[in-house]
Design a protein around this motif. Structure first.
Motif, PDB file in Angstrom:
ATOM      1  N   HIS A   1       0.812  -1.209   0.000  1.00 13.66           N
ATOM      2  CA  HIS A   1       0.000   0.000   0.000  1.00 13.66           C
ATOM      3  C   HIS A   1       0.852   1.268   0.000  1.00 13.66           C
ATOM      4  CE1 HIS A   1      -3.543  -2.368   0.429  1.00 13.66           C
ATOM      5  NE2 HIS A   1      -3.130  -2.910   1.566  1.00 13.66           N
ATOM      6  N   GLY A   2       2.070   1.164  -0.456  1.00 15.87           N
ATOM      7  CA  GLY A   2       2.883   2.357  -0.653  1.00 15.87           C
ATOM      8  C   GLY A   2       3.708   2.791   0.542  1.00 15.87           C
TER       9      GLY A   2
ATOM     10  N   GLY B   1      -7.397   5.549   5.822  1.00 13.23           N
ATOM     11  CA  GLY B   1      -7.952   6.775   5.285  1.00 13.23           C
ATOM     12  C   GLY B   1      -8.959   6.517   4.181  1.00 13.23           C
ATOM     13  N   ASP B   2      -9.746   7.552   3.849  1.00 12.02           N
ATOM     14  CA  ASP B   2     -10.666   7.434   2.729  1.00 12.02           C
ATOM     15  C   ASP B   2      -9.875   7.476   1.423  1.00 12.02           C
ATOM     16  OD1 ASP B   2      -9.970  10.100   2.417  1.00 12.02           O
ATOM     17  OD2 ASP B   2     -11.828  10.865   3.255  1.00 12.02           O
ATOM     18  N   PRO B   3     -10.517   7.233   0.270  1.00 10.34           N
ATOM     19  CA  PRO B   3      -9.774   7.145  -0.990  1.00 10.34           C
ATOM     20  C   PRO B   3      -8.900   8.364  -1.294  1.00 10.34           C
ATOM     21  CG  PRO B   3     -11.963   6.241  -1.305  1.00 10.34           C
ATOM     22  CD  PRO B   3     -11.939   6.814   0.076  1.00 10.34           C
ATOM     23  N   VAL B   4      -9.406   9.562  -1.057  1.00  8.25           N
ATOM     24  CA  VAL B   4      -8.596  10.730  -1.390  1.00  8.25           C
ATOM     25  C   VAL B   4      -7.390  10.841  -0.457  1.00  8.25           C
ATOM     26  CG1 VAL B   4      -9.932  12.352   0.047  1.00  8.25           C
ATOM     27  CG2 VAL B   4      -8.666  13.181  -1.948  1.00  8.25           C
ATOM     28  N   ASN B   5      -7.551  10.468   0.822  1.00  8.64           N
ATOM     29  CA  ASN B   5      -6.406  10.457   1.723  1.00  8.64           C
ATOM     30  C   ASN B   5      -5.392   9.397   1.303  1.00  8.64           C
ATOM     31  OD1 ASN B   5      -6.155  12.193   4.295  1.00  8.64           O
ATOM     32  ND2 ASN B   5      -8.359  11.860   4.118  1.00  8.64           N
ATOM     33  N   GLN B   6      -5.863   8.257   0.833  1.00 17.86           N
ATOM     34  CA  GLN B   6      -4.947   7.235   0.331  1.00 17.86           C
ATOM     35  C   GLN B   6      -4.162   7.750  -0.870  1.00 17.86           C
ATOM     36  OE1 GLN B   6      -6.884   3.445  -0.341  1.00 17.86           O
ATOM     37  NE2 GLN B   6      -8.065   3.589   1.549  1.00 17.86           N
TER      38      GLN B   6
ATOM     39  N   GLN C   1     -11.106   2.591  -6.835  1.00 18.79           N
ATOM     40  CA  GLN C   1     -10.399   1.316  -6.874  1.00 18.79           C
ATOM     41  C   GLN C   1      -8.918   1.521  -7.221  1.00 18.79           C
ATOM     42  OE1 GLN C   1     -11.999  -1.508  -5.952  1.00 18.79           O
ATOM     43  NE2 GLN C   1     -13.762  -0.147  -5.589  1.00 18.79           N
ATOM     44  N   ASP C   2      -8.061   0.664  -6.642  1.00 17.05           N
ATOM     45  CA  ASP C   2      -6.623   0.658  -6.957  1.00 17.05           C
ATOM     46  C   ASP C   2      -6.020   2.052  -6.855  1.00 17.05           C
ATOM     47  OD1 ASP C   2      -6.777  -2.100  -7.540  1.00 17.05           O
ATOM     48  OD2 ASP C   2      -7.404  -1.659  -9.593  1.00 17.05           O
ATOM     49  N   ILE C   3      -6.338   2.730  -5.772  1.00 19.29           N
ATOM     50  CA  ILE C   3      -5.884   4.112  -5.606  1.00 19.29           C
ATOM     51  C   ILE C   3      -4.361   4.220  -5.640  1.00 19.29           C
ATOM     52  CG2 ILE C   3      -5.639   5.938  -3.864  1.00 19.29           C
ATOM     53  CD1 ILE C   3      -8.196   6.247  -5.247  1.00 19.29           C
ATOM     54  N   GLY C   4      -3.680   3.332  -4.929  1.00 17.60           N
ATOM     55  CA  GLY C   4      -2.228   3.427  -4.843  1.00 17.60           C
ATOM     56  C   GLY C   4      -1.552   3.300  -6.187  1.00 17.60           C
ATOM     57  N   SER C   5      -1.876   2.252  -6.942  1.00 17.09           N
ATOM     58  CA  SER C   5      -1.214   2.019  -8.229  1.00 17.09           C
ATOM     59  C   SER C   5      -1.591   3.089  -9.245  1.00 17.09           C
ATOM     60  CB  SER C   5      -1.559   0.629  -8.755  1.00 17.09           C
ATOM     61  OG  SER C   5      -2.961   0.501  -8.937  1.00 17.09           O
TER      62      SER C   5
END
Length: 322
Positions: A87-88, A179-184, A247-251
């Motif tokens: 997850h980064g 965190g939520d998606p934007v925080n991620q 979906q797949d926020i990190g990548s």
């Protein structure tokens, strides 16, 4: 083909300039090896060759295995290597500097050692981030307060622009999914920017630890440099990614950031910014990319004398080498 052990080490003129390198490459679930002066990434789909001298930062994700020979060539070419979690979450390792000159490091140490000069650099960093404000005369406390307000304003502005709800910065170290998606997305962008800043700082032979805003950490100056581009690149891109899909926020953030860095020539900008911060325009190093490989000895009154010589008094008595 010659064996690895018999290949000569690369010299500075053979290395790709920092500002012309790929910002970062992310590899996972593969074996990284060496073939001549390239690294290879082998997985079930085959083998990919990557010229090692073109890499700024190599991010190694889960399932990545790297050989000693691969690390050797990455070290020779000055690439930073960071082990990252799924997850980064970033860990630390780096290669040697591209520069053989200590001019920037010495300038950094002089500026860092004086409280007034250290504050002056911090003010210049603030002005680089927010050119519409004049930080002259501001104390550190005032700088921190203004920076905090500007970053919060940036979050609110990006939320309004993209329509992504923003409830404040939320990040638990070691727990990417808290965190939520934007925080991620913000976290993933920040971790990549730290790796890129680290690669540039070490490639210029600066000290990652001697920060002008951050302090007390081995990467203080890296954090300083990465923050220069937080409100300009990192935060807007994170909101763009979060607005597209959860979906797949990190990548997706890593891929989008890599493209944005190439589009904006960020590596070139980062190199120029560090030089302007540490050295006046009239005192640029004559050897900014480390084309010379020269070691001297310090003498009194700021004089430099040749190394590799044993000195007996003010004059050499014969030039005996080690």
């Amino acid at each position: 083909m010659s064996t690895v052990s018999k290949r000569p080490a690369l010299n500075p003129r053979q290395l790709t300039r920092t500002d012309e390198r790929l910002s970062f490459i992310y590899l996972e679930r593969c074996t990284i090896h060496r073939d001549a002066n390239a690294i290879t990434a082998q997985d079930a789909q085959g083998t990919t060759h990557i010229p090692s001298a073109t890499i700024g930062t190599l991010l190694l994700g889960p399932g990545a295995r790297v050989t000693h020979q691969a690390m050797s060539v990455l070290g020779e070419t000055g690439a930073a290597v960071c082990w990252v979690g799924e997850h980064g979450v970033r860990y630390y390792a780096s290669g040697r500097a591209l520069s053989r000159s200590s001019a920037l490091m010495e300038a950094q140490a002089r500026l860092w050692a004086g409280p007034r000069s250290r504050l002056a650099v911090a003010r210049r960093m603030y002005q680089l981030r927010f050119p519409d404000e004049d930080p002259a005369g501001l104390t550190r406390h005032e700088l921190l307060g203004r920076e905090g307000r500007r970053v919060k304003d940036c979050y609110r502005a990006q939320a309004a622009r993209t329509g992504v709800p923003w409830r404040g910065r939320r990040y638990t170290p070691g727990d990417f999914t808290s965190g939520d998606p934007v925080n991620q997305a913000v976290t993933a962008a920040a971790q990549c920017m730290y790796g890129i800043a680290h690669a540039v700082v070490t490639s210029l032979a600066c000290s990652p630890a001697l920060g002008f805003i951050h302090s007390g950490h081995e990467l203080s100056f890296v954090l300083d440099v990465a923050d220069l581009y937080k409100t300009d690149i990192g935060i807007p891109l994170a909101f763009d990614v979060a607005a597209q899909d959860e979906q797949d926020i990190g990548s997706r953030t890593r891929r989008a950031l890599r493209d944005r860095i190439n589009e904006t020539s960020l590596l070139n900008r980062c190199v120029d910014d560090i030089k302007r911060l540490l050295l006046p325009e009239t005192a640029q190093p004559s050897d900014p990319q480390g084309d010379r490989d020269v070691v001297t000895l310090q003498s009194d009154h700021g004089h430099q004398v040749a190394s590799g010589v044993n000195y007996d008094g003010p004059e050499s008595y014969g030039g005996e080498l080690w």
